[in-house]
Write an enzyme that holds these catalytic residues in place. Structure first.
Site, PDB file in Angstrom:
ATOM      1  N   ASP A  60       0.826  -1.222   0.000  1.00 22.28           N
ATOM      2  CA  ASP A  60       0.000   0.000   0.000  1.00 22.28           C
ATOM      3  C   ASP A  60       0.855   1.265   0.000  1.00 22.28           C
ATOM      4  O   ASP A  60       0.698   2.140  -0.848  1.00 22.28           O
ATOM      5  CB  ASP A  60      -0.897   0.067   1.261  1.00 22.28           C
ATOM      6  CG  ASP A  60      -2.024  -0.956   1.248  1.00 22.28           C
ATOM      7  OD1 ASP A  60      -2.366  -1.452   0.163  1.00 22.28           O
ATOM      8  OD2 ASP A  60      -2.556  -1.243   2.344  1.00 22.28           O
ATOM      9  N   ARG A  99       0.109   4.684  16.911  1.00 30.44           N
ATOM     10  CA  ARG A  99      -0.314   5.657  15.890  1.00 30.44           C
ATOM     11  C   ARG A  99      -0.078   7.112  16.281  1.00 30.44           C
ATOM     12  O   ARG A  99       0.423   7.887  15.465  1.00 30.44           O
ATOM     13  CB  ARG A  99      -1.781   5.455  15.495  1.00 30.44           C
ATOM     14  CG  ARG A  99      -2.108   4.104  14.881  1.00 30.44           C
ATOM     15  CD  ARG A  99      -1.193   3.719  13.761  1.00 30.44           C
ATOM     16  NE  ARG A  99      -1.618   2.515  13.088  1.00 30.44           N
ATOM     17  CZ  ARG A  99      -0.839   1.757  12.324  1.00 30.44           C
ATOM     18  NH1 ARG A  99       0.435   2.079  12.154  1.00 30.44           N
ATOM     19  NH2 ARG A  99      -1.303   0.683  11.747  1.00 30.44           N
ATOM     20  N   ASP A 112      -7.364   3.414  12.568  1.00 33.08           N
ATOM     21  CA  ASP A 112      -6.060   4.063  12.461  1.00 33.08           C
ATOM     22  C   ASP A 112      -6.131   5.433  11.775  1.00 33.08           C
ATOM     23  O   ASP A 112      -5.418   6.356  12.144  1.00 33.08           O
ATOM     24  CB  ASP A 112      -5.064   3.139  11.764  1.00 33.08           C
ATOM     25  CG  ASP A 112      -4.668   1.960  12.665  1.00 33.08           C
ATOM     26  OD1 ASP A 112      -4.712   2.139  13.897  1.00 33.08           O
ATOM     27  OD2 ASP A 112      -4.344   0.894  12.139  1.00 33.08           O
ATOM     28  N   SER A 127      -3.596  -8.926   7.603  1.00 29.96           N
ATOM     29  CA  SER A 127      -3.087  -7.570   7.785  1.00 29.96           C
ATOM     30  C   SER A 127      -2.491  -7.529   9.186  1.00 29.96           C
ATOM     31  O   SER A 127      -3.191  -7.761  10.171  1.00 29.96           O
ATOM     32  CB  SER A 127      -4.240  -6.575   7.653  1.00 29.96           C
ATOM     33  OG  SER A 127      -3.881  -5.372   8.273  1.00 29.96           O
TER      34      SER A 127
END
Ligand code: ARG
Length: 397
Positions: free
Chosen positions: A12, A92, A121, A173
């Site tokens: 990604d 994060r 996220d 993931s």
């Protein structure tokens, strides 16, 4: 235009470099933070440069992550919905903070992240950026582009000579750091299915764990874990060591269905051997050190603090206020906790503190009892008085 882009080296974020360059006619600076994910960072940096980044910033954030994010969450007892130790949710805001810092250093106009429109996220990255640099634009290519399947992304990458990660067909993931690991997708979307054996990254199968058990003593100083079996360790190493030891026994596997910020429920499989053991040991010490009202109030606050972290509100005023309260409860949180670890299980076997409020004389049923049992008579006369009145006047069943 100049954009600082969060970069993991995966498919990604690799596609994001040419996509952002073309779509925004921009210069791309990538940012990669090491939170203990155990990846080859020099290789990731080189890949970013080969893929078209003008600058690739990589830094080691493990100490800052542990000291400023993990330890406060541990002190708080923060487990989202009572289970999830929040490793991603804590990582994060720090990555967002660094993205903003790098953007300001380089005079960038925007930051970009590789989160989808369906997850938590994006919330954490964007609320952090809104707090820290309200003027910065935030771009989320995955919410905008047409590369909606993995196949389309691969074709796009091949056209632009981006190396495709040679993954062993794991359809998961994964987000990993020193505090834990999250594994999503694949067969686990069926809530009834046990997570497949190859999904786990940090823990052995408890069925294949060593026989018997081991015992260890975890030492705390003002709420911070500082030693194992008397050996002083800095917190990063202490967590890494516990991940190894407890992980080998299959301790720290968490299978949960949680409520996401964006309104849906999702099945999440987590691992956090150190996180599970340390949360357990930390609260055990609080049981002897904190007085009853403070202990019970703090347990309630723990749930709210966990939700606040989960919801991406780390840089807001409420977190600072709650953390000040939590910090003030940790002044005497010094002592040791004994933990026994065996296949898939961590159990408390002992606790001690110079500040323990446990009073042998008051607690004992043997000789040396100092508790004044005659005082209980008057206590009960008043303590139950309102119920005695209710029982006399209103009770119907
Ligand atoms: N559900 C967890 C959270 O919201 C984990 C997210 C993990 N992210 C990922 N890209 N696998 O914190």
């Amino acid at each position: 235009m100049k954009i600082v882009c969060a970069y993991s080296g995966g498919l990604d974020t690799s596609c994001m470099i040419p996509w952002l360059t073309e779509r925004y006619d921009a210069e791309i600076i990538t940012y990669t933070g090491d939170l203990g994910q155990g990846e080859d960072l020099p290789a990731i940096r080189q890949k970013a440069l080969n893929t078209g980044a003008s600058v690739a910033v990589v830094d080691d954030l493990q100490k800052r992550f542990v000291d400023e994010f993990v330890v406060p969450a541990l002190k708080a007892g923060a487990l989202y919905e009572g289970k999830y130790p929040l490793h991603t949710a804590l990582g994060r805001p720090l990555l967002a903070q660094r993205l903003v810092e790098v953007a300001l250093d380089h005079g960038a106009d925007a930051i970009a992240h590789g989160c989808t429109g369906k997850g938590n996220d994006q919330v954490r990255f964007e609320v952090a950026a809104q707090c820290l640099a309200p003027h910065l634009k935030v771009i989320a290519p995955l919410r905008e582009w047409d590369l909606t399947t993995r196949e389309l992304e691969i074709d796009y990458a091949l056209e632009r000579n981006i190396p495709i990660p040679i993954t062993k067909a794991k359809p998961y993931s994964i987000d990993r750091n020193i505090w834990g690991c999250a594994i999503e997708c694949g067969e686990m979307e069926d809530l009834w299915q046990e997570p497949p054996a190859d999904a786990w990254m940090m823990t052995s199968d408890p069925a294949e764990a060593p026989k018997g058990s081991i015992e260890m003593v975890i030492g705390f100083d003002k709420g911070v874990p500082v030693s194992i079996d008397g050996e002083t360790l800095d917190t990063v190493h202490l967590i890494a060591r516990l991940n190894q030891i407890a992980g080998a026994y299959g301790v720290g596997r968490i299978d949960m269905v949680e409520n996401r910020v964006v309104g849906l429920k999702s099945r999440e499989v987590y691992e956090g051997p150190a996180a599970v053991v340390l949360h357990m040991a930390h609260v055990e010490l609080e049981r002897i050190v904190l007085d009853r009202p403070t202990f019970q109030y703090k347990r309630k606050l723990a749930l709210d603090f966990a939700t606040l972290i989960y919801d991406g509100l780390w840089f807001g005023p409420l977190r600072h206020a709650m953390q000040a309260f939590i910090e003030s409860t940790q002044q005497h949180l010094t002592g040791d906790v004994r933990v026994r670890i065996s296949a898939g299980l961590a159990q408390i076997t002992g606790r001690r503190s110079p500040f323990s409020l446990y009073d042998d004389g008051l607690a004992t049923y043997s000789d040396g009892d100092t508790f004044d049992r005659t005082a209980a008579v008057g206590f009960l006369k008043l303590y139950g008085l309102s119920y005695q009145t209710w029982g006399r006047v209103q009770r119907t069943r």
